[in-house]
Design a protein around this motif. Sequence first.
Motif, PDB file in Angstrom:
ATOM      1  N   ILE A 116     124.407 127.887 -36.622  1.00 54.99           N
ATOM      2  CA  ILE A 116     124.199 127.115 -35.398  1.00 54.99           C
ATOM      3  C   ILE A 116     123.628 125.718 -35.658  1.00 54.99           C
ATOM      4  O   ILE A 116     124.089 124.755 -35.063  1.00 54.99           O
ATOM      5  CB  ILE A 116     123.392 127.941 -34.359  1.00 54.99           C
ATOM      6  CG1 ILE A 116     123.233 127.201 -33.040  1.00 54.99           C
ATOM      7  CG2 ILE A 116     122.054 128.397 -34.881  1.00 54.99           C
ATOM      8  CD1 ILE A 116     124.458 127.118 -32.226  1.00 54.99           C
ATOM      9  N   THR A 117     122.673 125.604 -36.580  1.00 60.13           N
ATOM     10  CA  THR A 117     122.156 124.248 -36.847  1.00 60.13           C
ATOM     11  C   THR A 117     123.242 123.396 -37.502  1.00 60.13           C
ATOM     12  O   THR A 117     123.395 122.211 -37.172  1.00 60.13           O
ATOM     13  CB  THR A 117     120.889 124.310 -37.717  1.00 60.13           C
ATOM     14  OG1 THR A 117     119.948 125.152 -37.049  1.00 60.13           O
ATOM     15  CG2 THR A 117     120.271 122.930 -37.886  1.00 60.13           C
ATOM     16  N   GLY A 118     124.037 123.999 -38.374  1.00 61.53           N
ATOM     17  CA  GLY A 118     125.158 123.274 -38.982  1.00 61.53           C
ATOM     18  C   GLY A 118     126.131 122.783 -37.922  1.00 61.53           C
ATOM     19  O   GLY A 118     126.644 121.661 -37.987  1.00 61.53           O
ATOM     20  N   MET A 119     126.364 123.621 -36.932  1.00 60.57           N
ATOM     21  CA  MET A 119     127.273 123.247 -35.842  1.00 60.57           C
ATOM     22  C   MET A 119     126.688 122.099 -35.021  1.00 60.57           C
ATOM     23  O   MET A 119     127.402 121.181 -34.613  1.00 60.57           O
ATOM     24  CB  MET A 119     127.502 124.479 -34.973  1.00 60.57           C
ATOM     25  CG  MET A 119     128.758 124.443 -34.158  1.00 60.57           C
ATOM     26  SD  MET A 119     129.043 126.017 -33.307  1.00 60.57           S
ATOM     27  CE  MET A 119     129.858 126.988 -34.567  1.00 60.57           C
ATOM     28  N   PHE A 120     125.388 122.180 -34.784  1.00 55.01           N
ATOM     29  CA  PHE A 120     124.708 121.085 -34.074  1.00 55.01           C
ATOM     30  C   PHE A 120     124.867 119.776 -34.830  1.00 55.01           C
ATOM     31  O   PHE A 120     125.191 118.731 -34.248  1.00 55.01           O
ATOM     32  CB  PHE A 120     123.220 121.420 -33.887  1.00 55.01           C
ATOM     33  CG  PHE A 120     122.346 120.217 -33.648  1.00 55.01           C
ATOM     34  CD1 PHE A 120     122.386 119.544 -32.432  1.00 55.01           C
ATOM     35  CD2 PHE A 120     121.503 119.739 -34.645  1.00 55.01           C
ATOM     36  CE1 PHE A 120     121.592 118.424 -32.214  1.00 55.01           C
ATOM     37  CE2 PHE A 120     120.707 118.618 -34.434  1.00 55.01           C
ATOM     38  CZ  PHE A 120     120.753 117.950 -33.216  1.00 55.01           C
ATOM     39  N   ILE A 121     124.659 119.825 -36.151  1.00 48.58           N
ATOM     40  CA  ILE A 121     124.721 118.592 -36.953  1.00 48.58           C
ATOM     41  C   ILE A 121     126.138 118.012 -36.941  1.00 48.58           C
ATOM     42  O   ILE A 121     126.338 116.812 -36.716  1.00 48.58           O
ATOM     43  CB  ILE A 121     124.225 118.854 -38.402  1.00 48.58           C
ATOM     44  CG1 ILE A 121     122.725 119.202 -38.381  1.00 48.58           C
ATOM     45  CG2 ILE A 121     124.496 117.650 -39.298  1.00 48.58           C
ATOM     46  CD1 ILE A 121     122.172 119.684 -39.724  1.00 48.58           C
ATOM     47  N   VAL A 122     127.129 118.868 -37.148  1.00 51.00           N
ATOM     48  CA  VAL A 122     128.521 118.383 -37.122  1.00 51.00           C
ATOM     49  C   VAL A 122     128.831 117.771 -35.761  1.00 51.00           C
ATOM     50  O   VAL A 122     129.423 116.687 -35.652  1.00 51.00           O
ATOM     51  CB  VAL A 122     129.506 119.544 -37.440  1.00 51.00           C
ATOM     52  CG1 VAL A 122     130.941 119.119 -37.170  1.00 51.00           C
ATOM     53  CG2 VAL A 122     129.342 119.995 -38.891  1.00 51.00           C
ATOM     54  N   THR A 123     128.413 118.459 -34.704  1.00 56.73           N
ATOM     55  CA  THR A 123     128.700 117.994 -33.347  1.00 56.73           C
ATOM     56  C   THR A 123     128.013 116.651 -33.082  1.00 56.73           C
ATOM     57  O   THR A 123     128.613 115.724 -32.507  1.00 56.73           O
ATOM     58  CB  THR A 123     128.239 119.058 -32.338  1.00 56.73           C
ATOM     59  OG1 THR A 123     128.863 120.302 -32.674  1.00 56.73           O
ATOM     60  CG2 THR A 123     128.607 118.677 -30.914  1.00 56.73           C
ATOM     61  N   LYS A 124     126.762 116.559 -33.518  1.00 55.68           N
ATOM     62  CA  LYS A 124     125.978 115.332 -33.316  1.00 55.68           C
ATOM     63  C   LYS A 124     126.672 114.107 -33.907  1.00 55.68           C
ATOM     64  O   LYS A 124     126.705 113.046 -33.288  1.00 55.68           O
ATOM     65  CB  LYS A 124     124.602 115.536 -33.964  1.00 55.68           C
ATOM     66  CG  LYS A 124     123.677 114.336 -33.985  1.00 55.68           C
ATOM     67  CD  LYS A 124     122.348 114.743 -34.643  1.00 55.68           C
ATOM     68  CE  LYS A 124     121.518 113.516 -35.022  1.00 55.68           C
ATOM     69  NZ  LYS A 124     121.049 112.770 -33.835  1.00 55.68           N
ATOM     70  N   TYR A 125     127.249 114.269 -35.096  1.00 54.61           N
ATOM     71  CA  TYR A 125     127.886 113.119 -35.737  1.00 54.61           C
ATOM     72  C   TYR A 125     129.344 112.925 -35.317  1.00 54.61           C
ATOM     73  O   TYR A 125     129.902 111.843 -35.497  1.00 54.61           O
ATOM     74  CB  TYR A 125     127.722 113.202 -37.264  1.00 54.61           C
ATOM     75  CG  TYR A 125     126.294 112.878 -37.647  1.00 54.61           C
ATOM     76  CD1 TYR A 125     125.851 111.558 -37.616  1.00 54.61           C
ATOM     77  CD2 TYR A 125     125.381 113.888 -37.939  1.00 54.61           C
ATOM     78  CE1 TYR A 125     124.529 111.248 -37.900  1.00 54.61           C
ATOM     79  CE2 TYR A 125     124.059 113.594 -38.229  1.00 54.61           C
ATOM     80  CZ  TYR A 125     123.630 112.270 -38.205  1.00 54.61           C
ATOM     81  OH  TYR A 125     122.322 111.958 -38.467  1.00 54.61           O
ATOM     82  N   ALA A 126     129.943 113.953 -34.750  1.00 58.49           N
ATOM     83  CA  ALA A 126     131.334 113.806 -34.294  1.00 58.49           C
ATOM     84  C   ALA A 126     131.409 113.139 -32.921  1.00 58.49           C
ATOM     85  O   ALA A 126     132.348 112.386 -32.640  1.00 58.49           O
ATOM     86  CB  ALA A 126     132.021 115.173 -34.244  1.00 58.49           C
ATOM     87  N   ILE A 127     130.410 113.417 -32.072  1.00 58.27           N
ATOM     88  CA  ILE A 127     130.479 112.934 -30.679  1.00 58.27           C
ATOM     89  C   ILE A 127     130.639 111.411 -30.566  1.00 58.27           C
ATOM     90  O   ILE A 127     131.508 110.950 -29.798  1.00 58.27           O
ATOM     91  CB  ILE A 127     129.274 113.457 -29.863  1.00 58.27           C
ATOM     92  CG1 ILE A 127     129.535 114.917 -29.469  1.00 58.27           C
ATOM     93  CG2 ILE A 127     129.041 112.612 -28.610  1.00 58.27           C
ATOM     94  CD1 ILE A 127     128.361 115.621 -28.809  1.00 58.27           C
ATOM     95  N   PRO A 128     129.883 110.608 -31.316  1.00 59.70           N
ATOM     96  CA  PRO A 128     130.076 109.154 -31.168  1.00 59.70           C
ATOM     97  C   PRO A 128     131.531 108.716 -31.422  1.00 59.70           C
ATOM     98  O   PRO A 128     132.037 107.825 -30.739  1.00 59.70           O
ATOM     99  CB  PRO A 128     129.129 108.563 -32.226  1.00 59.70           C
ATOM    100  CG  PRO A 128     128.061 109.603 -32.385  1.00 59.70           C
ATOM    101  CD  PRO A 128     128.760 110.923 -32.218  1.00 59.70           C
ATOM    102  N   HIS A 129     132.199 109.386 -32.349  1.00 56.06           N
ATOM    103  CA  HIS A 129     133.602 109.017 -32.624  1.00 56.06           C
ATOM    104  C   HIS A 129     134.516 109.466 -31.490  1.00 56.06           C
ATOM    105  O   HIS A 129     135.511 108.799 -31.189  1.00 56.06           O
ATOM    106  CB  HIS A 129     134.051 109.618 -33.960  1.00 56.06           C
ATOM    107  CG  HIS A 129     133.314 109.026 -35.120  1.00 56.06           C
ATOM    108  ND1 HIS A 129     133.493 107.731 -35.537  1.00 56.06           N
ATOM    109  CD2 HIS A 129     132.352 109.548 -35.931  1.00 56.06           C
ATOM    110  CE1 HIS A 129     132.694 107.473 -36.557  1.00 56.06           C
ATOM    111  NE2 HIS A 129     131.984 108.570 -36.814  1.00 56.06           N
TER     112      HIS A 129
END
Lengths: 252, 252
Positions: A116-129
């Motif tokens: 879940i934390t890995g998913m949060f991190i990926v999501t956090k950096y994908a959203i701006p794009h």
Amino acid sequence: MGRLEEKVAFVTAAGGAIAGATARLFAAEGAAVACVDIVEENVKKTASDIEAAGGKAIAIVCDVNDEEAVKAAIDQTVSAFGKLNVVFNAAAFTDPLLPLHELDVDLWRKTFDVNITGMFIVTKYAIPHMLNAGSGSFINISSIYGARAAKKRPAYCSSKGAVRMLSKSVAVDYAEHNIRANSILPGPIETPRLLVANKNMDDVINRHRPHLPAARLGQPEEIAKTAVFLASDESSFMSGNDCFVDGAYNAI
Amino acid sequence: MGRLEGKVAFVTASGGAIAGATARLFGAEGAAVCCVDIVEENVNQTAADINAAGCKAFALTCDVTNDDAVKAAVDKTVTEYGKLDVCFNAAAYSEKRHRLADMPVDMWKSVIDVNLTGMFIVARHVIPQMQAAGGGSIINVSSIYGVVGAKERPAYCAAKGGVRMLSKSIAVDYAVDNIRANSIMPGPIETPRLLARNPSIEAIIERHGPRLHQKRLGKPEEIAQTALFLASDDASFTSGADMVVDAAYTAF
């Protein structure tokens, strides 16, 4: 004309069976795919399969729990393909079978870190794009064990339940930006990882009775096809959903 | 090559907006479509549209609460096209707004009759044909109001909740026959029926407030795309699932 033509996808755990099948199908439908995994050999194989089939892919070795590495992986994807539209979040850690009071805090943390934390991190950096691209689709792999409990898997079940709500939270917060987020809840899928823990597939099917009414396991490609639907514009009004792909497992 | 090539579909309420869009998409994807509705003019129009696009369809006028009429309609479909693989169950009727204690029993019964008993009757006659065909997919249109409550619509909510469980019951019992059954829960969709009950689209969006995150209604075609996924072999391990197509309405 592929169903994901012109889209760029970031697929974690793409060295594994389910995300590997998904990465290959995304590419066959026209997407350019960043194949991400912590195991170099496996993810290179997925990317080279895609290229051998005439599709576009790059392989990136990355631990989704490492913020700097994830940021670099997403930047590399955008450098290679110009944008990011789709994220398939599948990295997961399978914890050993233990009742809660025998589970080390470290194992609990490791399960949550990856699932879940890995998913949060990926999501956090994908959203701006995705904000830049004007839209996007997150497909997060939960599990039927995010909806009902499996025996002796307190950390896995809790983390997969968290995945469902992470998807809904992203769905609600970013809907106005045309970013969608859905979870897939696979039932038992025939993967090499599942075979490690079981003697053979018949044992798995028997153990799950009566929950597999069709008396068969799912195939990685059946998850991949659901992911294509969720990644494509065909699912444009679909967000925050729990997509069970479980052969009616959770219906009984 | 269409995604439903070689399949035969039975689509109820296909004189309406959602099932009409679904029938047209099924036809465009290669299915032969039996268009069913209680209103002759509307269903004739849907079938004529499909035929005009060079695809296969015919129209049948039928009240889904009439067991004999449904049996005849299913028989006619099989006579015409040789088999039946897909059933899209969308016939629905909603009461005028009443709180439960103010609702006449006849009004309750008519809502349950069309929304739920009609679906049972259709399923009862298509299942033997699907067994004969070696499998099938039943797609039942529930509603977000089968998941959350709507004000002053007790019969509609109860019926749509019943639809969810009817799908799961079919999924569990007929998995051995390779028959899948799933529900679609649409959020507010822009249809003439919805517009007839409201002064304007803006008024509907205003009334739904913060749950319509994108400040837009869904399109009938967005439900049709979900139905296409469920009807196709792409959804081969998806059964007993609730496909909520509501842009995160119920995630909030």
